[in-house]
Design a protein around this motif. Structure first.
Motif, mmCIF file in Angstrom:
data_model
loop_
_atom_site.group_PDB
_atom_site.id
_atom_site.type_symbol
_atom_site.label_atom_id
_atom_site.label_comp_id
_atom_site.label_asym_id
_atom_site.label_seq_id
_atom_site.Cartn_x
_atom_site.Cartn_y
_atom_site.Cartn_z
ATOM 1 N N ALA A 133 -54.850 67.293 2.823
ATOM 2 C CA ALA A 133 -54.624 66.248 1.824
ATOM 3 C C ALA A 133 -53.142 66.111 1.494
ATOM 4 O O ALA A 133 -52.615 64.993 1.411
ATOM 5 N N THR A 134 -52.458 67.238 1.319
ATOM 6 C CA THR A 134 -51.020 67.204 1.027
ATOM 7 C C THR A 134 -50.258 66.615 2.206
ATOM 8 O O THR A 134 -49.388 65.753 2.025
ATOM 9 N N GLY A 135 -50.583 67.072 3.416
ATOM 10 C CA GLY A 135 -49.916 66.558 4.607
ATOM 11 C C GLY A 135 -50.137 65.076 4.793
ATOM 12 O O GLY A 135 -49.193 64.320 5.057
ATOM 13 N N ALA A 136 -51.380 64.635 4.635
ATOM 14 C CA ALA A 136 -51.691 63.211 4.792
ATOM 15 C C ALA A 136 -50.982 62.381 3.726
ATOM 16 O O ALA A 136 -50.439 61.311 4.023
ATOM 17 N N GLY A 137 -50.953 62.878 2.496
ATOM 18 C CA GLY A 137 -50.257 62.157 1.425
ATOM 19 C C GLY A 137 -48.771 62.000 1.719
ATOM 20 O O GLY A 137 -48.200 60.917 1.532
ATOM 21 N N LEU A 138 -48.137 63.065 2.204
ATOM 22 C CA LEU A 138 -46.714 62.990 2.528
ATOM 23 C C LEU A 138 -46.461 62.085 3.734
ATOM 24 O O LEU A 138 -45.455 61.366 3.780
ATOM 25 N N MET A 139 -47.377 62.092 4.690
ATOM 26 C CA MET A 139 -47.214 61.203 5.846
ATOM 27 C C MET A 139 -47.406 59.737 5.438
ATOM 28 O O MET A 139 -46.716 58.848 5.950
ATOM 29 N N LEU A 140 -48.312 59.480 4.507
ATOM 30 C CA LEU A 140 -48.460 58.119 3.985
ATOM 31 C C LEU A 140 -47.194 57.685 3.239
ATOM 32 O O LEU A 140 -46.736 56.545 3.392
ATOM 33 N N LEU A 141 -46.626 58.591 2.448
ATOM 34 C CA LEU A 141 -45.369 58.294 1.762
ATOM 35 C C LEU A 141 -44.257 58.027 2.775
ATOM 36 O O LEU A 141 -43.477 57.078 2.617
ATOM 37 N N ALA A 142 -44.197 58.840 3.814
ATOM 38 C CA ALA A 142 -43.186 58.652 4.854
ATOM 39 C C ALA A 142 -43.330 57.269 5.481
ATOM 40 O O ALA A 142 -42.344 56.534 5.632
ATOM 41 N N SER A 143 -44.549 56.912 5.830
ATOM 42 C CA SER A 143 -44.791 55.623 6.464
ATOM 43 C C SER A 143 -44.434 54.465 5.531
ATOM 44 O O SER A 143 -43.820 53.489 5.950
ATOM 45 N N ALA A 144 -44.776 54.594 4.267
ATOM 46 C CA ALA A 144 -44.477 53.532 3.301
ATOM 47 C C ALA A 144 -42.983 53.391 3.034
ATOM 48 O O ALA A 144 -42.507 52.313 2.686
ATOM 49 N N SER A 145 -42.226 54.464 3.232
ATOM 50 C CA SER A 145 -40.789 54.423 2.934
ATOM 51 C C SER A 145 -40.040 53.432 3.807
ATOM 52 O O SER A 145 -38.975 52.949 3.422
ATOM 53 N N VAL A 146 -40.571 53.079 4.962
ATOM 54 C CA VAL A 146 -39.908 52.136 5.860
ATOM 55 C C VAL A 146 -39.829 50.742 5.236
ATOM 56 O O VAL A 146 -38.949 49.955 5.565
ATOM 57 N N TYR A 147 -40.750 50.450 4.324
ATOM 58 C CA TYR A 147 -40.798 49.118 3.743
ATOM 59 C C TYR A 147 -39.607 48.805 2.839
ATOM 60 O O TYR A 147 -39.215 47.655 2.722
ATOM 61 N N VAL A 148 -39.032 49.802 2.221
ATOM 62 C CA VAL A 148 -37.924 49.531 1.292
ATOM 63 C C VAL A 148 -36.734 48.926 2.042
ATOM 64 O O VAL A 148 -36.353 47.786 1.774
ATOM 65 N N PRO A 149 -36.122 49.647 2.981
ATOM 66 C CA PRO A 149 -35.003 49.006 3.683
ATOM 67 C C PRO A 149 -35.470 47.857 4.576
ATOM 68 O O PRO A 149 -34.737 46.875 4.759
ATOM 69 N N GLY A 150 -36.687 47.962 5.113
ATOM 70 C CA GLY A 150 -37.181 46.916 6.010
ATOM 71 C C GLY A 150 -37.310 45.567 5.324
ATOM 72 O O GLY A 150 -36.833 44.551 5.828
ATOM 73 N N VAL A 151 -37.941 45.547 4.154
ATOM 74 C CA VAL A 151 -38.171 44.283 3.452
ATOM 75 C C VAL A 151 -36.865 43.750 2.848
ATOM 76 O O VAL A 151 -36.609 42.540 2.902
ATOM 77 N N VAL A 152 -36.046 44.639 2.316
ATOM 78 C CA VAL A 152 -34.758 44.187 1.755
ATOM 79 C C VAL A 152 -33.922 43.524 2.850
ATOM 80 O O VAL A 152 -33.378 42.430 2.668
ATOM 81 N N TRP A 153 -33.819 44.191 4.003
ATOM 82 C CA TRP A 153 -33.034 43.644 5.111
ATOM 83 C C TRP A 153 -33.652 42.331 5.614
ATOM 84 O O TRP A 153 -32.932 41.361 5.887
ATOM 85 N N LEU A 154 -34.975 42.299 5.741
ATOM 86 C CA LEU A 154 -35.666 41.105 6.205
ATOM 87 C C LEU A 154 -35.404 39.931 5.273
ATOM 88 O O LEU A 154 -35.128 38.812 5.730
ATOM 89 N N LYS A 155 -35.454 40.174 3.977
ATOM 90 C CA LYS A 155 -35.203 39.116 2.995
ATOM 91 C C LYS A 155 -33.786 38.576 3.128
ATOM 92 O O LYS A 155 -33.567 37.372 3.152
ATOM 93 N N ILE A 156 -32.819 39.484 3.226
ATOM 94 C CA ILE A 156 -31.421 39.062 3.336
ATOM 95 C C ILE A 156 -31.182 38.321 4.654
ATOM 96 O O ILE A 156 -30.542 37.262 4.683
#
Length: 195
Positions: A133-156
């Motif tokens: 559960a801890t590993g899966a939660g951290l991997m989900l967080l890792a995967s979601a982290s791509v959206y921050v720079p990805g969406v900001v850059w995409l918008k710009i």
């Protein structure tokens, strides 16, 4: 004439160790970059967004999980640097600082967090269910982290509104990223073998 065989003293052997360790580190980082490049080629373009469905995020999860935070992040940084200077390492053997480059930057975050997840995995003393559960939660967080720079850059890069950037850069990928994260959780145990 008799010659004595040369012997390597303990001090000479120790002097080689840091050099060999550096070569090993560089080799692992390069291997991580190659893995990101090759696995990232598996992609499906979507007609409504410049962001393809890509196995690049899965590759970043795997590289971070197997190589650890530092090596994984360095592998992703090298990928980004190569792409930025025109080396065709991105999906479709493309390169450049394009609308999707924020996701490449996000690979650094993914690899760093996935590497941390692997460290937590190897040091976790709880039950197997808690470890997973801890590993899966951290991997989900890792995967979601791509959206921050990805969406900001995409918008710009596209001039899209925030809503449009989210529709192009997050919504179509949520289910796939959840699945990739769960599968990549299985790679966490490999980290212990690569110290």
């Amino acid at each position: 004439m008799v010659t004595k065989p040369s012997s390597t003293s303990a001090a000479d052997s120790l002097a080689l160790s840091p050099a060999l360790a550096r070569v090993r580190e560089v080799g692992l980082v390069l291997a991580g970059t190659v893995a990101l490049t090759l696995i990232g080629q598996i992609s499906i373009p979507l007609p409504f967004t410049p962001v393809p469905i890509s196995m690049g995020t899965f590759a970043a999860l795997g590289v971070g999980a197997v190589l650890g935070s530092r090596r994984g992040a360095l592998s992703a940084l090298l990928l980004g640097a190569l792409a930025a200077v025109g080396v065709p390492v991105l999906a479709g053997w493309s390169s450049g600082v394009v609308a999707t480059f924020g996701y490449v930057i996000g690979y650094v975050l993914i690899a760093a967090i996935a590497g941390r997840a692997a460290s937590v995995w190897t040091s976790h003393s709880g039950s197997t269910a808690r470890r997973v559960a801890t590993g899966a939660g951290l991997m989900l967080l890792a995967s979601a982290s791509v959206y921050v720079p990805g969406v900001v850059w995409l918008k710009i890069a596209t001039g899209a509104s925030w809503g449009a950037a989210l529709s192009m850069g997050v919504v179509p990928f949520i289910v796939g990223d959840i699945l990739k994260s769960l599968v990549a959780t299985g790679l966490l145990s490999a980290r212990g073998r690569l110290h």
